[in-house]
Design a protein around this motif. Structure first.
Motif, PDB file in Angstrom:
ATOM      1  N   GLY A 296       0.827  -1.188   0.000  1.00 50.58           N
ATOM      2  CA  GLY A 296       0.000   0.000   0.000  1.00 50.58           C
ATOM      3  C   GLY A 296       0.866   1.244   0.000  1.00 50.58           C
ATOM      4  O   GLY A 296       1.430   1.613  -1.022  1.00 50.58           O
ATOM      5  N   ALA A 297       1.011   1.861   1.173  1.00 52.54           N
ATOM      6  CA  ALA A 297       1.804   3.091   1.268  1.00 52.54           C
ATOM      7  C   ALA A 297       2.552   3.127   2.585  1.00 52.54           C
ATOM      8  O   ALA A 297       2.078   2.625   3.606  1.00 52.54           O
ATOM      9  CB  ALA A 297       0.898   4.314   1.144  1.00 52.54           C
ATOM     10  N   GLU A 298       3.743   3.744   2.564  1.00 56.16           N
ATOM     11  CA  GLU A 298       4.563   3.914   3.762  1.00 56.16           C
ATOM     12  C   GLU A 298       5.208   5.287   3.721  1.00 56.16           C
ATOM     13  O   GLU A 298       5.803   5.676   2.716  1.00 56.16           O
ATOM     14  CB  GLU A 298       5.634   2.819   3.844  1.00 56.16           C
ATOM     15  CG  GLU A 298       6.465   2.894   5.124  1.00 56.16           C
ATOM     16  CD  GLU A 298       7.386   1.705   5.284  1.00 56.16           C
ATOM     17  OE1 GLU A 298       7.433   1.145   6.388  1.00 56.16           O
ATOM     18  OE2 GLU A 298       8.054   1.344   4.305  1.00 56.16           O
ATOM     19  N   LEU A 299       5.103   6.009   4.834  1.00 58.84           N
ATOM     20  CA  LEU A 299       5.653   7.358   4.934  1.00 58.84           C
ATOM     21  C   LEU A 299       6.541   7.433   6.164  1.00 58.84           C
ATOM     22  O   LEU A 299       6.228   6.859   7.210  1.00 58.84           O
ATOM     23  CB  LEU A 299       4.520   8.392   5.059  1.00 58.84           C
ATOM     24  CG  LEU A 299       3.403   8.348   4.008  1.00 58.84           C
ATOM     25  CD1 LEU A 299       2.328   9.364   4.354  1.00 58.84           C
ATOM     26  CD2 LEU A 299       3.960   8.616   2.629  1.00 58.84           C
ATOM     27  N   ALA A 300       7.664   8.152   6.039  1.00 59.63           N
ATOM     28  CA  ALA A 300       8.570   8.314   7.174  1.00 59.63           C
ATOM     29  C   ALA A 300       9.202   9.692   7.151  1.00 59.63           C
ATOM     30  O   ALA A 300       9.491  10.231   6.079  1.00 59.63           O
ATOM     31  CB  ALA A 300       9.658   7.245   7.162  1.00 59.63           C
ATOM     32  N   GLY A 301       9.423  10.230   8.352  1.00 62.16           N
ATOM     33  CA  GLY A 301      10.115  11.500   8.432  1.00 62.16           C
ATOM     34  C   GLY A 301      11.583  11.383   8.082  1.00 62.16           C
ATOM     35  O   GLY A 301      12.154  12.274   7.453  1.00 62.16           O
ATOM     36  N   VAL A 302      12.208  10.252   8.476  1.00 67.65           N
ATOM     37  CA  VAL A 302      13.637  10.067   8.224  1.00 67.65           C
ATOM     38  C   VAL A 302      13.903   8.793   7.423  1.00 67.65           C
ATOM     39  O   VAL A 302      14.501   8.844   6.355  1.00 67.65           O
ATOM     40  CB  VAL A 302      14.442  10.036   9.540  1.00 67.65           C
ATOM     41  CG1 VAL A 302      15.933   9.849   9.244  1.00 67.65           C
ATOM     42  CG2 VAL A 302      14.214  11.320  10.323  1.00 67.65           C
TER      43      VAL A 302
END
Length: 576
Positions: A296-302
């Motif tokens: 699906g989707a994956e988001l990360a700040g770093v």
């Protein structure tokens, strides 16, 4: 064994249900039954003929053909050329495999394969304590020892096999303690450690056994190269802890699916220590996260770290590191890494790296790929492909083994590249020439021509023999072989000459020319050529006003910008 276990369990559940008895602390040791009851294919009855003097590989091939059974294993742990001597067999598959390979091997089942692992040792679980469930939580604790030595075992992975919401590692005394959220009526605790056979405990909680716990979908990831794993990579070791890497070794390719994960860091996650074995539909990592994969989707700040595959979109402010395959879009402010296949797009501010690329890599700095069979690399500075690549475009250097399409950079290096465009090319299976010549302006030059079978680059320098205003020149050009025969070659070149005065002061009067170069082969290496040219030459007397460009049949006019005809003759030596 399997049928007896199921029959006994049904009797127990029936008695509990009818009498409304609350069961507390009821423990079923499932270390013997678990491989059978969890894996129907391994419990399938089979008939196998006798074998005399055939190899283990041939036995596996027979099982594959007769029963559609495929095996996955580390070839370093099995001697496939070992001779087998056995009589006919009629019974369960798992019993036959244990008879064939011995009790030191363990067997797990996926949707398509039987996984064979080396597990010569056995776990013993003692003093299991199950506290009563309070506020939808239950605490499980116990000690794990080696069956043979009776010594405590350190770093055994213990996890909730029912809901997959909790996990722990044993300490140096073998003790584990785990807090399970939202337990069902039955709780299955699984124990795994490298080189030990998996063990399971089925615990009945002190509630009515009327609603069975909802189980999540599980899977197994197969890898044939242990070097292409997160634990084996430098960045993977940097961003993960030793406890997480031990967990990966213990659980191997086992994973479970979950809809959502939220984490602050890999150690602070909604899935706890088990996060590295969970595949999520959506993953939000405030600083960074460590999961089994994404669908699906994956988001990360770093940073994002995934043990296995990513299918969909993965975005990070710093880096993305994927141990399996990437199918979709991977974007990072710094860099992307796919230890296996890329089928999609990688975009990064600095660098991209993939083992096999069947998509596009775009980086502000550099792209690296071991294989890029149908992929394209675009970089601000450097592209590297250890095998085949569809095309490369870089502001600095391209390096590849084989390029099927265009290769554009200041320097192009490849074993095979038919269409390199750059100032300098070094193509192992291409063309290289050193040419000496003189043109209609009295410019005597030496050129080095390097490129592929079609396109090539020209770099050279020379001196004017009879000009009072100009002394030297540096030339670059792009050429193409139009006709190539054993005794004759026809090429075309378009190039520019930067000119200097006799004191090496730069003169702004540049010169651009197009030439057709017929060359006659005097020998295998030596060629003679006479090339007509069409040239645009800027006026070298800059102090005299020019009224626009003029046409001239032969040679340039010193005081006017001139389109003119010309020619060059010379000798060339082809390196073969």
């Amino acid at each position: 064994m399997y049928h007896n276990f199921v029959r006994h369990l049904k009797i127990i559940l029936y008695i509990i249900r009818k009498s409304k008895i609350l069961a507390f602390g009821f423990v079923i040791m499932c270390s013997i039954y678990a491989p059978v009851c969890a894996q129907p294919r391994l419990a399938r009855p089979i008939q196998v003929p006798g074998f005399e003097g055939v190899t283990l590989r041939e036995v596996f091939d027979t099982l594959k053909e007769a029963h559609a059974i495929q095996f996955s294993y580390n070839s370093n742990l099995l001697d496939l050329d070992r001779e087998i001597h056995s009589g006919p067999y009629n019974g369960l598959l798992i019993d036959y495999l244990e008879q064939l390979l011995g009790e030191k091997y363990s067997f797990k089942e996926t949707h398509s394969h039987i996984i064979i692992t080396y597990a010569p040792r056995r776990l013993d679980v003692r003093k299991v304590d199950l506290a009563a469930a309070k506020n939808n939580r239950a605490r499980v604790s116990g000690y794990v020892k080696d069956v043979r030595t009776n010594k405590p075992i350190h770093f055994v992975t213990v996890y909730d096999r029912t809901t997959f919401q909790a996990s722990a590692l044993t300490g140096r005394n073998g003790y584990f303690e785990m807090d399970v959220r939202n337990p069902g009526n039955t709780l299955t605790i699984a124990l795994s450690k490298e080189n030990y056979r998996d063990t399971m405990l089925v615990l009945l909680l002190p509630v009515e056994v009327s609603d069975l716990a909802k189980r999540r979908r599980v899977g197994y990831y197969e890898t044939s190269d242990s070097s292409k794993t997160i634990s084996g990579s430098a960045l993977g070791r940097f961003f993960t802890s030793s406890r997480q890497r031990i967990q990966n070794l213990n659980l191997g390719g086992f994973f479970v699916y979950s809809p959502v994960q939220v984490s602050m860091t890999p150690g602070l996650s909604t899935h706890g220590l088990l996060n590295s074995q969970v595949v999520n539909k959506f993953s939000l990592n405030i600083i960074g996260g460590y999961t089994a994969g994404v669908e699906g989707a994956e988001l990360a700040g770093v940073f994002n770290i995934n043990q296995f595959d990513v299918r969909g979109v993965q975005l990070a402010g710093g880096v993305n590191i994927v141990g399996g395959h990437v199918r979709g879009f991977q974007g990072a402010g710094v860099g992307n890494v796919s230890l296996n296949n890329l089928s999609g797009v990688q975009m990064a501010g600095l660098w991209n790296k993939a083992d096999t690329t069947a998509g596009i890599q775009v980086a502000g700095g550099a792209n690296f790929a071991n294989h890029a069979r149908s992929g394209m690399q675009l970089a601000g500075a450097l592209n590297v492909s250890r095998q085949e690549v569809a095309g490369q475009i870089a502001g600095g250097v391209n390096i590849a083994k084989k390029v099927r399409g265009v290769q554009i950079a200041v320097v192009n290096i490849a074993d095979s590249s038919d269409y390199p465009i750059g100032v300098f090319n070094w193509i192992k299976n291409g063309s290289r020439q050193l040419a000496l010549g003189i043109d209609e302006s009295g410019f005597a030059y030496t050129h080095f021509k390097s490129g592929g079978r079609v396109l090539y680059a020209v770099v050279g320098m020379g001196a004017y023999l009879n000009s009072t205003e100009l002394g030297y020149g540096i030339e670059t050009a792009l050429g193409a072989h139009l006709v190539q025969r054993p005794r004759f070659t026809l090429s075309a070149e378009i190039g520019q000459r930067v000119q200097f005065e006799k004191s090496w002061k730069y003169n702004e009067a540049n010169r651009v020319s197009f030439k057709v170069v017929p060359a006659f082969h005097l020998s295998r290496n030596l060629q003679i050529f006479a090339a007509p040219t069409i040239t645009y030459t800027e006026a070298i007397h800059t102090g005299i006003p020019a009224d626009g460009a003029v046409w001239n049949f032969w040679g340039a006019k010193a005081a006017r910008n001139t389109f003119h005809g010309g020619g060059t003759i010379g000798l060339a030596y082809a390196f073969k």
